[in-house]
Scaffold this active site. Sequence first.
Site, mmCIF file in Angstrom:
data_model
loop_
_atom_site.group_PDB
_atom_site.id
_atom_site.type_symbol
_atom_site.label_atom_id
_atom_site.label_comp_id
_atom_site.label_asym_id
_atom_site.label_seq_id
_atom_site.Cartn_x
_atom_site.Cartn_y
_atom_site.Cartn_z
ATOM 1 N N ASP A 29 2.606 -26.507 -56.954
ATOM 2 C CA ASP A 29 1.999 -26.868 -55.828
ATOM 3 C C ASP A 29 0.648 -26.234 -55.385
ATOM 4 O OD1 ASP A 29 3.663 -28.465 -52.977
ATOM 5 O OD2 ASP A 29 1.818 -26.960 -52.734
ATOM 6 N N ILE A 30 0.155 -26.741 -54.651
ATOM 7 C CA ILE A 30 -1.556 -26.327 -54.594
ATOM 8 C C ILE A 30 -1.543 -25.307 -53.502
ATOM 9 C CG2 ILE A 30 -2.332 -28.014 -52.843
ATOM 10 C CD1 ILE A 30 -4.887 -27.960 -54.161
ATOM 11 N N ASN A 86 11.680 -34.388 -49.765
ATOM 12 C CA ASN A 86 10.982 -35.077 -48.565
ATOM 13 C C ASN A 86 11.092 -36.300 -48.567
ATOM 14 O OD1 ASN A 86 11.200 -32.204 -47.605
ATOM 15 N ND2 ASN A 86 9.036 -31.970 -48.180
ATOM 16 N N GLY A 92 9.489 -35.425 -43.676
ATOM 17 C CA GLY A 92 8.222 -34.475 -43.974
ATOM 18 C C GLY A 92 7.614 -34.656 -45.298
ATOM 19 N N GLN A 93 7.794 -36.245 -45.723
ATOM 20 C CA GLN A 93 7.028 -36.728 -46.732
ATOM 21 C C GLN A 93 5.419 -36.773 -46.425
ATOM 22 O OE1 GLN A 93 8.505 -39.655 -48.783
ATOM 23 N NE2 GLN A 93 7.415 -39.479 -50.614
ATOM 24 N N HIS A 99 8.749 -36.964 -55.486
ATOM 25 C CA HIS A 99 8.443 -35.668 -55.956
ATOM 26 C C HIS A 99 9.559 -34.459 -55.623
ATOM 27 C CE1 HIS A 99 6.084 -35.660 -52.429
ATOM 28 N NE2 HIS A 99 6.342 -34.421 -52.287
ATOM 29 N N HIS A 101 10.313 -30.643 -55.051
ATOM 30 C CA HIS A 101 9.909 -29.437 -54.910
ATOM 31 C C HIS A 101 11.136 -28.547 -55.627
ATOM 32 C CE1 HIS A 101 6.981 -30.089 -51.868
ATOM 33 N NE2 HIS A 101 7.741 -31.206 -51.533
#
Length: 113
Positions: A29-30, A86, A92-93, A99, A101
Site C-alpha cells: 500500500d502506498i 472495504n 470505506g472503499q 482488493h 488488505h
Amino acid sequence: MDCLFCGVAAGEVPATVVHETDRTLAFRDIAPKAPTHVLVIPRDHHRDIGTLMADDPALAEDLFAAATAVAAQEGVVEAGYRLVVNTGPDGGQTVDHVHVHVLGGRPFTWPPG
Ligand code: 5GP
Ligand code: ZN
C-alpha cells in the site's frame, strides 16, 4: 475504463509487487497503516467483493489464497494479522477494484472506528 488498480495490474502504474499468481497480484500500500500493509487484487477488474462473488467465485478463492500466502511470506502468521475488504461508501472503499488488505506487524483493536 480508468481504474487505478487495473493500471497496476497492467504495469502502467508503478507498485512494489510482493506476490503474483496467474490471476492475482499483491503489492505494498502506498500509505501503509501498519508495518505490513499489502493489497491483493485480481488481475481482472471486478468492482467489489459482492460482484466478484457473483461473477467469478473461484477468483474470490484465489484472492484469499493469495492473501493468506502473503501473510505467511510477510512472517505475520504467528503473531496474527487482519484481512480487510472495504466495500462501498460506508465500508470505506476508495478504489473501485476489489482488493484485500493484508495488515500485520502491530495489534489492531476491535471494533474498528
Ligand atoms: P480502500 O480504501 O479502497 O479499501 O483502499 C485503497 C487503498 O489503496 C488505500 O489504503 C490507499 O492507501 C491505497 N492506494 C491508493 N492509491 C494507491 C497507489 O497508487 N498505489 C498503491 N500501492 N496504493 C494505493
Ligand atoms: Zn480495475
